[in-house]
Structure formats: C-alpha cells, structure tokens
Design a protein around this motif. Sequence first.
Motif, short mmCIF file in Angstrom:
data_model
loop_
_atom_site.label_atom_id
_atom_site.label_comp_id
_atom_site.label_asym_id
_atom_site.label_seq_id
_atom_site.Cartn_x
_atom_site.Cartn_y
_atom_site.Cartn_z
N UNK A 101 1.12 1.73 4.25
CA UNK A 101 1.25 2.55 4.71
C UNK A 101 2.47 4.15 4.45
N UNK A 102 0.70 4.82 3.94
CA UNK A 102 1.49 6.33 2.97
C UNK A 102 2.30 7.48 4.12
N UNK A 103 3.67 7.63 4.20
CA UNK A 103 4.26 7.86 4.29
C UNK A 103 5.31 7.57 5.23
N UNK A 104 5.33 6.09 5.34
CA UNK A 104 6.21 5.44 6.56
C UNK A 104 7.47 4.98 5.52
N UNK A 105 8.65 5.00 5.36
CA UNK A 105 9.51 4.30 5.03
C UNK A 105 9.75 2.93 4.67
N UNK A 106 9.40 2.41 3.77
CA UNK A 106 9.76 1.07 3.47
C UNK A 106 12.12 1.25 2.79
N UNK A 107 12.30 1.50 1.69
CA UNK A 107 13.61 1.64 1.94
C UNK A 107 14.39 2.63 2.30
N UNK A 108 14.93 2.04 3.95
CA UNK A 108 15.58 2.32 4.84
C UNK A 108 16.94 3.18 3.91
N UNK A 109 17.50 3.53 3.02
CA UNK A 109 18.49 4.14 2.58
C UNK A 109 18.30 5.09 1.98
N UNK A 110 16.57 5.48 1.45
CA UNK A 110 16.60 6.51 0.61
C UNK A 110 14.88 7.23 1.98
N UNK A 111 15.37 8.72 1.20
CA UNK A 111 14.93 9.23 1.79
C UNK A 111 13.20 9.64 2.08
N UNK A 112 12.41 9.90 2.98
CA UNK A 112 10.69 9.79 2.75
C UNK A 112 10.48 10.94 1.75
N UNK A 113 10.20 11.16 1.11
CA UNK A 113 9.55 11.67 0.13
C UNK A 113 10.14 10.81 -1.40
N UNK A 114 11.03 10.38 -1.54
CA UNK A 114 11.77 8.74 -2.40
C UNK A 114 10.72 7.88 -1.98
N UNK A 115 10.62 7.59 -0.77
CA UNK A 115 9.61 6.63 -0.53
C UNK A 115 7.76 7.08 -0.87
N UNK A 116 7.45 7.66 -0.96
CA UNK A 116 6.26 8.07 -0.69
C UNK A 116 6.50 8.15 -2.46
N UNK A 117 7.14 8.41 -3.68
CA UNK A 117 6.21 8.36 -5.25
C UNK A 117 6.79 7.23 -4.99
N UNK A 118 7.74 6.62 -4.74
CA UNK A 118 7.68 4.60 -4.71
C UNK A 118 5.91 3.96 -4.47
N UNK A 119 5.47 4.43 -3.26
CA UNK A 119 4.03 4.44 -3.36
C UNK A 119 3.36 4.89 -3.97
N UNK A 120 3.19 6.20 -4.62
CA UNK A 120 2.38 7.24 -5.11
C UNK A 120 2.34 6.24 -6.84
N UNK A 121 3.47 5.87 -7.68
CA UNK A 121 3.82 5.27 -8.62
C UNK A 121 2.75 3.58 -8.37
#
Length: 190
Positions: free
Chosen positions: A155-175
């Motif tokens: 789900x885009x916008x959900x945090x999957x890596x809790x030690x990283x900020x939301x925008x970082x998580x979004x970039x991972x999913x985008x990539x």
Amino acid sequence: MFCIFAVSLAPERKGQLYKVTGETLEELWNELRDYPQQLDQKITIDDNDDPLSIDLLIDVAAKVWDIPAFAIKFLEVTHDFISRAELKAAKHALGVDNQEFEELMGIKDRTISTWTRGKWPIPPGIGDIVHRLLKEQDEAVEIVVNQYRQGRTFIYGKIYFSDKPLNWNKRVLQRAMVDYGVELFLEEEI
C-alpha cells in the motif's frame, strides 16, 4: 583510509577545513609534516621515538593547524569527500526533505543547508554516511521486490521500514514499482 580533520571556528579562519588522509598512521604523520604552514610560520615536528598513535597525531595536527586538540577528529573513512551537488542529489534520490535527511544522517538542524550552500565545508565521513543510506535504500527495494514476488501486497503511503521516514518508504515503493513492476495500491483499494 584514515582521516584527521578540523573545521576552524576562529573568527579569522571560520569555516576553513583542515584535513590529512592516509592509509596508515605513518602516512598521516608524513602528511602533517608536509602540511602547508599558515602565514609562513615555521613549525617543526621533531621525529621522536614515541610510537605513532592517534593521540600523538591529533596533538601534532593541533600544533600545525593552530587549533585546539579537542576540535580535531579522527575517522576511518571510505569516501573522505562528497561534493555539494552529490549531497543534494543523494537527498533527492532518497526522496526525503531536509529535516528527514538530517535525521537519517544524525546531523543537527540546518547543517546540511549550510553545506549545500557552501557556507561551511562538508567534513570527511559524510560521504560514508550518504553511501550507507543509499545502499540501505537499495536493499529495501530488493526486500520489497522479493516479498512482492512471494505474494505480498503493498500500500502506497504506508510505512514498511519503521526506522525510516514516510517519504523514504514512499521512494522505496516508487523505485520498486518503476524498476521492477511491483504493483502498488492505495488503502481504499484493498
């Protein structure tokens, strides 16, 4: 690679970076002996019988650079230099804002801004932190791709890596989506 460095806070030299690097303590010693002297002052470094140590090298650097020893840092680095442009590009590649970038790097508020504007030099070791963060994000993309291939839904916008900020998580999913075809959903689509 070893690095001894300091950034001067003295008013007449504020922001000046002093740095020597070498593969061994002996190379650092030789770099300090050959370091250009300020104002044509002749400072001699006596070869002594004391074994080379980090403390001895810091004391010598303090004498050569005319900086208090407590202001001098010793690091073991892989990337002893990163340009302002590389720092900006890394922030963009990670997909984070200035505050998130500083938090990820463990750096005080507005420090990165002073570096990218050229107000202060970027100290050694920052390149290592940036490369580590980029590598962590590459590894996170691989994790997402592998889990997607095993049937996990993202789900885009959900945090999957809790030690990283939301925008970082979004970039991972985008990539993962762009580079590997991972299908993303919005919360209301599930």
